[in-house]
Design a protein around this motif. Structure first.
Motif, PDB file in Angstrom:
ATOM      1  N   ARG A  56       0.849  -1.198   0.000  1.00  0.00           N
ATOM      2  CA  ARG A  56       0.000   0.000   0.000  1.00  0.00           C
ATOM      3  C   ARG A  56       0.882   1.244   0.000  1.00  0.00           C
ATOM      4  NH1 ARG A  56      -2.231  -3.030   4.446  1.00  0.00           N
ATOM      5  NH2 ARG A  56      -4.238  -3.945   3.921  1.00  0.00           N
ATOM      6  N   VAL A  57       0.569   2.185  -0.892  1.00  0.00           N
ATOM      7  CA  VAL A  57       1.336   3.433  -0.948  1.00  0.00           C
ATOM      8  C   VAL A  57       0.458   4.673  -1.042  1.00  0.00           C
ATOM      9  CG1 VAL A  57       3.431   2.378  -1.922  1.00  0.00           C
ATOM     10  CG2 VAL A  57       1.655   3.275  -3.460  1.00  0.00           C
ATOM     11  N   GLY A  58      -0.851   4.509  -1.253  1.00  0.00           N
ATOM     12  CA  GLY A  58      -1.708   5.670  -1.376  1.00  0.00           C
ATOM     13  C   GLY A  58      -3.169   5.277  -1.316  1.00  0.00           C
ATOM     14  N   TYR A  59      -4.017   6.297  -1.307  1.00  0.00           N
ATOM     15  CA  TYR A  59      -5.455   6.077  -1.191  1.00  0.00           C
ATOM     16  C   TYR A  59      -6.188   7.329  -1.636  1.00  0.00           C
ATOM     17  CZ  TYR A  59      -4.275   8.434   3.174  1.00  0.00           C
ATOM     18  OH  TYR A  59      -3.771   9.309   4.097  1.00  0.00           O
ATOM     19  N   ALA A  60      -7.456   7.133  -1.983  1.00  0.00           N
ATOM     20  CA  ALA A  60      -8.268   8.264  -2.435  1.00  0.00           C
ATOM     21  C   ALA A  60      -9.741   7.956  -2.229  1.00  0.00           C
ATOM     22  CB  ALA A  60      -8.001   8.548  -3.907  1.00  0.00           C
ATOM     23  N   VAL A  61     -10.511   9.038  -2.062  1.00  0.00           N
ATOM     24  CA  VAL A  61     -11.962   8.924  -1.919  1.00  0.00           C
ATOM     25  C   VAL A  61     -12.592   9.913  -2.904  1.00  0.00           C
ATOM     26  CG1 VAL A  61     -13.945   9.185  -0.380  1.00  0.00           C
ATOM     27  CG2 VAL A  61     -11.773   8.281   0.510  1.00  0.00           C
ATOM     28  N   LEU A  62     -13.500   9.383  -3.736  1.00  0.00           N
ATOM     29  CA  LEU A  62     -14.155  10.167  -4.778  1.00  0.00           C
ATOM     30  C   LEU A  62     -15.669  10.055  -4.604  1.00  0.00           C
ATOM     31  CD1 LEU A  62     -13.597  11.694  -7.542  1.00  0.00           C
ATOM     32  CD2 LEU A  62     -14.080   9.485  -8.618  1.00  0.00           C
ATOM     33  N   MET A  63     -16.332  11.184  -4.508  1.00  0.00           N
ATOM     34  CA  MET A  63     -17.794  11.210  -4.372  1.00  0.00           C
ATOM     35  C   MET A  63     -18.402  11.703  -5.679  1.00  0.00           C
ATOM     36  SD  MET A  63     -20.136  13.417  -1.675  1.00  0.00           S
ATOM     37  CE  MET A  63     -19.672  15.006  -2.366  1.00  0.00           C
ATOM     38  N   MET A  64     -19.373  10.951  -6.183  1.00  0.00           N
ATOM     39  CA  MET A  64     -20.089  11.350  -7.393  1.00  0.00           C
ATOM     40  C   MET A  64     -21.410  12.005  -7.003  1.00  0.00           C
ATOM     41  SD  MET A  64     -18.236  10.485 -10.022  1.00  0.00           S
ATOM     42  CE  MET A  64     -19.525  10.839 -11.224  1.00  0.00           C
ATOM     43  N   VAL A  65     -21.702  13.138  -7.614  1.00  0.00           N
ATOM     44  CA  VAL A  65     -22.990  13.816  -7.442  1.00  0.00           C
ATOM     45  C   VAL A  65     -23.459  14.218  -8.836  1.00  0.00           C
ATOM     46  CG1 VAL A  65     -24.217  15.756  -6.407  1.00  0.00           C
ATOM     47  CG2 VAL A  65     -22.303  14.720  -5.177  1.00  0.00           C
ATOM     48  N   LEU A  66     -24.490  13.515  -9.319  1.00  0.00           N
ATOM     49  CA  LEU A  66     -24.990  13.725 -10.679  1.00  0.00           C
ATOM     50  C   LEU A  66     -23.845  13.597 -11.676  1.00  0.00           C
ATOM     51  CD1 LEU A  66     -27.510  16.617  -9.861  1.00  0.00           C
ATOM     52  CD2 LEU A  66     -27.995  14.182 -10.114  1.00  0.00           C
TER      53      LEU A  66
END
Length: 151
Positions: A56-66
């Protein structure tokens, strides 16, 4: 300069959360909690763990709205920063967002986070606004720059 091994973008799992929360504590003075990441998975956000050579070297969180994608968190472990991994993670989020029908991607960033600002600028993000006092800071609050990338 260290080389980059094979990269894998894997949907975040509960087994990743302890490591991710520990990284966030190391990287930021006001980190997300393990529960914040767990809640993001439960909410159905695009939560990704970046593996390099199986580590593991990184991470991300992506939220979709429409038809909009919002990057809520994107981070690379301190030991692997400066190798282009953040950009690879950012490009992955863009591909995920496009595949989900997003027409543009947004994020907020601290004006003091110059490495992130440089990466976002090179990726084509433009500053479109400022949120006053958005982030907690050691001496009160810090503004956030709002950035946008057409997809």
């Amino acid at each position: 300069m260290m080389s980059v091994l094979a990269l894998d973008f894997v949907p975040m799992e509960t087994d990743d959360l302890e490591w991710i929360a520990a990284q966030d504590r190391e990287l930021y003075p006001f980190p997300w909690s393990e529960q914040n990441f767990a809640d993001s998975i439960i909410a159905g956000y695009g939560c990704w763990t970046l593996f390099e050579g199986g580590q593991r070297v990184g991470y991300a969180v992506l939220m979709m709205v429409l038809d909009e994608a919002h990057i809520l968190n994107i981070s690379v472990s301190k030991a692997r920063q400066g190798l282009g991994l953040g950009r690879r993670l950012l490009d992955h989020l863009g591909a995920v967002a496009r595949a989900a029908g997003a027409r543009q991607m947004f994020l907020e960033v601290r004006p003091s986070n110059t490495p992130a600002l440089a990466m976002y600028g090179k990726a084509g993000f433009e500053t479109i606004g400022r949120r006053k006092g958005y982030y907690p800071a050691v001496n009160g609050r810090e503004d956030a720059l709002v950035m946008r990338l057409p997809l």
